[in-house]
Design an enzyme around this catalytic site. Structure first.
Site, PDB file in Angstrom:
ATOM      1  N   HIS A 124       9.239  44.048  41.514  1.00  0.00           N
ATOM      2  CA  HIS A 124       8.915  42.950  40.598  1.00  0.00           C
ATOM      3  C   HIS A 124       9.108  41.586  41.279  1.00  0.00           C
ATOM      4  O   HIS A 124       8.241  40.711  41.213  1.00  0.00           O
ATOM      5  CB  HIS A 124       9.799  43.080  39.349  1.00  0.00           C
ATOM      6  CG  HIS A 124       9.580  42.026  38.306  1.00  0.00           C
ATOM      7  ND1 HIS A 124       8.795  42.234  37.188  1.00  0.00           N
ATOM      8  CD2 HIS A 124      10.043  40.754  38.188  1.00  0.00           C
ATOM      9  CE1 HIS A 124       8.790  41.145  36.441  1.00  0.00           C
ATOM     10  NE2 HIS A 124       9.549  40.223  37.022  1.00  0.00           N
ATOM     11  N   GLU A 125      10.244  41.420  41.940  1.00  0.00           N
ATOM     12  CA  GLU A 125      10.530  40.112  42.560  1.00  0.00           C
ATOM     13  C   GLU A 125       9.593  39.833  43.726  1.00  0.00           C
ATOM     14  O   GLU A 125       9.222  38.679  43.972  1.00  0.00           O
ATOM     15  CB  GLU A 125      11.996  40.030  42.996  1.00  0.00           C
ATOM     16  CG  GLU A 125      13.005  40.088  41.845  1.00  0.00           C
ATOM     17  CD  GLU A 125      12.781  39.029  40.774  1.00  0.00           C
ATOM     18  OE1 GLU A 125      12.273  37.946  41.090  1.00  0.00           O
ATOM     19  OE2 GLU A 125      13.098  39.308  39.595  1.00  0.00           O
ATOM     20  N   HIS A 128       6.616  38.227  42.409  1.00  0.00           N
ATOM     21  CA  HIS A 128       6.802  36.772  42.223  1.00  0.00           C
ATOM     22  C   HIS A 128       6.712  36.041  43.560  1.00  0.00           C
ATOM     23  O   HIS A 128       6.075  34.984  43.658  1.00  0.00           O
ATOM     24  CB  HIS A 128       8.157  36.477  41.581  1.00  0.00           C
ATOM     25  CG  HIS A 128       8.243  36.802  40.124  1.00  0.00           C
ATOM     26  ND1 HIS A 128       7.238  36.531  39.229  1.00  0.00           N
ATOM     27  CD2 HIS A 128       9.245  37.374  39.387  1.00  0.00           C
ATOM     28  CE1 HIS A 128       7.605  36.908  38.012  1.00  0.00           C
ATOM     29  NE2 HIS A 128       8.823  37.439  38.075  1.00  0.00           N
ATOM     30  N   HIS A 134       4.141  36.690  35.109  1.00  0.00           N
ATOM     31  CA  HIS A 134       4.345  37.884  34.288  1.00  0.00           C
ATOM     32  C   HIS A 134       3.039  38.400  33.698  1.00  0.00           C
ATOM     33  O   HIS A 134       2.063  37.667  33.565  1.00  0.00           O
ATOM     34  CB  HIS A 134       5.379  37.592  33.203  1.00  0.00           C
ATOM     35  CG  HIS A 134       6.769  37.566  33.751  1.00  0.00           C
ATOM     36  ND1 HIS A 134       7.764  36.757  33.269  1.00  0.00           N
ATOM     37  CD2 HIS A 134       7.327  38.266  34.785  1.00  0.00           C
ATOM     38  CE1 HIS A 134       8.875  36.956  33.969  1.00  0.00           C
ATOM     39  NE2 HIS A 134       8.630  37.858  34.898  1.00  0.00           N
TER      40      HIS A 134
END
Ligand code: TQI
Ligand code: ZN
Ligand code: ZN
Length: 167
Positions: A124-125, A128, A134
């Protein structure tokens, strides 16, 4: 559906081979490095980019570290649960994890108290770090919530569409 940060920051087209390093003071175990290597490959499998670990923290494009509480970037961590990790938009390359979490490394779904799956958060990171915001799609890696102890590490088609739009 996927989203981007305001102004759609991304790594420049010339930067297709990025390096990453772990904060030396953390004395990161090999098992954690293996989890991150796997998390990076999930993204490099679908975009023309590679991620290579380097020992040189100061010159790495992506700098990964575990921190507790206030660690000097204006986004303090908060102990067990709450914020688990954060990463800044391109081209900052900063990926910070909350050292107070009960990180599960290479784990199967765990019922241990407040267990957090490291690979799920890493994937997930990295999204980013690469410029994804999101997603509204529940199955997506970039969906903003995950239940304690659960594991979500495979990119969904929504994540792939988002990252392939950027790169
Ligand atoms: N950390 C938030 C996150 O990475 C930080 C954050 C909040 C953020 N709003 C943002 C980052 C907007 C970019 C843009 O989403 S977190 C999860 C999930 C977190 C949460 O600790 O809440 C994961 C970190 F999705 F599981 F809930 C990783 Cl995987
Ligand atoms: Zn931080
Ligand atoms: Zn997020």
């Amino acid at each position: 559906h996927y989203s981007f940060f305001p102004n759609m920051p991304r790594w420049p087209p010339s930067r297709t081979d990025l390096t990453y390093a772990f904060l030396p003071a953390n004395q990161i175990e090999d098992s954690v490095k293996v989890v991150f290597a796997r998390a990076f490959v999930r993204w490099s499998d679908v975009i023309p980019m590679t991620f290579t670990e380097t020992a040189s923290f100061s010159t790495a494009d992506i700098r990964i570290g575990f921190f507790s509480g206030d660690h000097g970037d204006g986004e303090p961590f908060d102990g067990v649960l709450g914020t688990l990790a954060h990463a800044f938009s391109p081209p900052s390359g900063l990926l910070h994890l909350d050292g107070d979490e009960n990180w599960v490394v290479n784990g199967s779904p765990s019922t241990a108290y407040a267990a957090v799956d490291l690979e799920s958060v890493a994937v997930h990171e990295i999204g980013h770090l690469l410029g994804l915001g999101h997603s509204s799609v529940e199955e997506a890696i970039m969906y903003p919530t995950i239940s304690t102890g659960s594991r979500r590490v495979e990119l969904a088609s929504d994540d792939i569409q988002g990252i392939q739009y950027l790169y």
